[in-house]
Design a protein around this motif. Structure first.
Motif, short mmCIF file in Angstrom:
data_model
loop_
_atom_site.label_atom_id
_atom_site.label_comp_id
_atom_site.label_asym_id
_atom_site.label_seq_id
_atom_site.Cartn_x
_atom_site.Cartn_y
_atom_site.Cartn_z
N ARG A 39 0.82 -1.21 0.00
CA ARG A 39 0.00 0.00 0.00
C ARG A 39 0.85 1.26 0.00
O ARG A 39 0.51 2.26 -0.63
CB ARG A 39 -0.94 0.02 1.19
CG ARG A 39 -1.84 -1.20 1.27
CD ARG A 39 -2.95 -1.02 2.27
NE ARG A 39 -2.49 -0.57 3.56
CZ ARG A 39 -3.29 -0.37 4.60
NH1 ARG A 39 -4.59 -0.57 4.47
NH2 ARG A 39 -2.82 0.04 5.75
N ALA A 40 1.93 1.20 0.72
CA ALA A 40 2.79 2.37 0.83
C ALA A 40 4.21 1.92 1.14
O ALA A 40 4.42 0.85 1.69
CB ALA A 40 2.29 3.31 1.93
N MET A 41 5.15 2.76 0.75
CA MET A 41 6.55 2.53 1.12
C MET A 41 7.08 3.81 1.73
O MET A 41 6.54 4.90 1.49
CB MET A 41 7.38 2.12 -0.09
CG MET A 41 6.97 0.78 -0.66
SD MET A 41 8.01 0.21 -2.01
CE MET A 41 9.53 -0.18 -1.14
N GLY A 42 8.11 3.66 2.51
CA GLY A 42 8.60 4.86 3.17
C GLY A 42 9.99 4.69 3.71
O GLY A 42 10.61 3.63 3.59
N TRP A 43 10.45 5.78 4.29
CA TRP A 43 11.76 5.83 4.93
C TRP A 43 11.60 6.27 6.38
O TRP A 43 10.84 7.22 6.67
CB TRP A 43 12.69 6.80 4.19
CG TRP A 43 13.07 6.33 2.84
CD1 TRP A 43 12.45 6.62 1.66
CD2 TRP A 43 14.16 5.46 2.53
NE1 TRP A 43 13.10 5.99 0.62
CE2 TRP A 43 14.15 5.27 1.12
CE3 TRP A 43 15.15 4.82 3.27
CZ2 TRP A 43 15.09 4.47 0.46
CZ3 TRP A 43 16.08 4.03 2.62
CH2 TRP A 43 16.05 3.87 1.23
N TYR A 44 12.29 5.58 7.24
CA TYR A 44 12.38 5.94 8.64
C TYR A 44 13.86 6.06 8.99
O TYR A 44 14.71 5.57 8.25
CB TYR A 44 11.72 4.87 9.51
CG TYR A 44 10.23 4.79 9.38
CD1 TYR A 44 9.63 4.33 8.21
CD2 TYR A 44 9.39 5.19 10.42
CE1 TYR A 44 8.25 4.26 8.09
CE2 TYR A 44 8.01 5.13 10.31
CZ TYR A 44 7.45 4.66 9.15
OH TYR A 44 6.08 4.61 9.03
N ARG A 45 14.14 6.71 10.11
CA ARG A 45 15.55 6.81 10.51
C ARG A 45 15.66 6.68 12.02
O ARG A 45 14.72 6.97 12.76
CB ARG A 45 16.16 8.13 10.04
CG ARG A 45 15.58 9.38 10.69
CD ARG A 45 16.16 10.63 10.03
NE ARG A 45 15.64 11.86 10.65
CZ ARG A 45 15.88 13.08 10.17
NH1 ARG A 45 16.61 13.24 9.07
NH2 ARG A 45 15.38 14.13 10.79
N GLN A 46 16.83 6.24 12.43
CA GLN A 46 17.10 6.09 13.85
C GLN A 46 18.50 6.56 14.15
O GLN A 46 19.48 5.99 13.65
CB GLN A 46 16.92 4.64 14.30
CG GLN A 46 17.00 4.45 15.80
CD GLN A 46 16.51 3.08 16.24
OE1 GLN A 46 16.37 2.15 15.43
NE2 GLN A 46 16.21 2.94 17.51
N ALA A 47 18.59 7.61 14.96
CA ALA A 47 19.87 8.13 15.41
C ALA A 47 20.26 7.42 16.70
O ALA A 47 19.40 6.85 17.39
CB ALA A 47 19.77 9.64 15.63
N PRO A 48 21.54 7.43 17.05
CA PRO A 48 21.98 6.78 18.27
C PRO A 48 21.20 7.25 19.50
O PRO A 48 20.98 8.45 19.68
CB PRO A 48 23.46 7.17 18.37
CG PRO A 48 23.87 7.42 16.97
CD PRO A 48 22.68 8.02 16.30
N GLU A 49 20.73 6.30 20.26
CA GLU A 49 20.01 6.55 21.51
C GLU A 49 18.69 7.30 21.30
O GLU A 49 18.17 7.91 22.24
CB GLU A 49 20.90 7.30 22.50
CG GLU A 49 22.17 6.54 22.86
CD GLU A 49 23.01 7.25 23.87
OE1 GLU A 49 22.65 8.38 24.28
OE2 GLU A 49 24.04 6.70 24.29
N LYS A 50 18.17 7.24 20.12
CA LYS A 50 16.86 7.84 19.83
C LYS A 50 15.94 6.81 19.23
O LYS A 50 16.39 5.79 18.71
CB LYS A 50 17.01 9.04 18.88
CG LYS A 50 17.72 10.24 19.49
CD LYS A 50 17.62 11.43 18.59
CE LYS A 50 18.25 12.67 19.23
NZ LYS A 50 18.15 13.86 18.34
N GLN A 51 14.64 7.09 19.30
CA GLN A 51 13.67 6.17 18.71
C GLN A 51 13.63 6.33 17.20
O GLN A 51 13.95 7.39 16.65
CB GLN A 51 12.28 6.45 19.31
CG GLN A 51 12.14 6.05 20.76
CD GLN A 51 10.70 6.12 21.24
OE1 GLN A 51 9.89 6.85 20.67
NE2 GLN A 51 10.38 5.37 22.26
#
Length: 115
Positions: free
Chosen positions: A32-44
């Motif tokens: 249905r959808a595609m996306g990008w997420y990111r995670q920095a050190p010690e963050k959600q």
């Protein structure tokens, strides 16, 4: 099952640009959808941008005007063009595919922005 393979991360100076790619394979029908997420050190992990199969897009406020998500349905590939990069954009970027009943994730690609 859906397999997602990201590419295009790396080290860039602040103000520079990078383009991430994510190729989907396997059971790609009904994504249905595609996306990008990111995670920095010690963050959600946080949402960066998503795009539906129809082309509707959604962006985090922090990247609006700088990042552009696009999708090639024929190639089952989603792209993230990142311009005017800032040190705070440094993170592992993950590709995501939403089939409604399940999310699939790529292995992640590191983006580092040097000040």
């Amino acid at each position: 099952q859906v397999q997602l393979v990201e590419s295009g991360g790396g080290l860039v100076q602040a103000g520079g640009s990078l383009r991430l790619s994510c190729a989907a394979s396997g059971s790609t029908f009904s994504i249905r959808a595609m996306g990008w997420y990111r995670q920095a050190p010690e963050k959600q992990r946080e949402l960066v941008a998503t795009i539906t199969s129809g082309g509707s897009t959604n962006y985090a406020d922090s990247v609006k005007g700088r990042f552009t998500i696009s999708r090639d349905n024929a190639k089952n590939t989603v792209y993230l063009q990142m311009n005017s990069l800032k040190p705070e954009d440094t993170a592992v970027y993950y590709c995501n595919a939403d089939k409604g009943y399940r999310y699939y994730w790529g292995q992640g690609t590191q983006v580092t922005v040097a000040s």
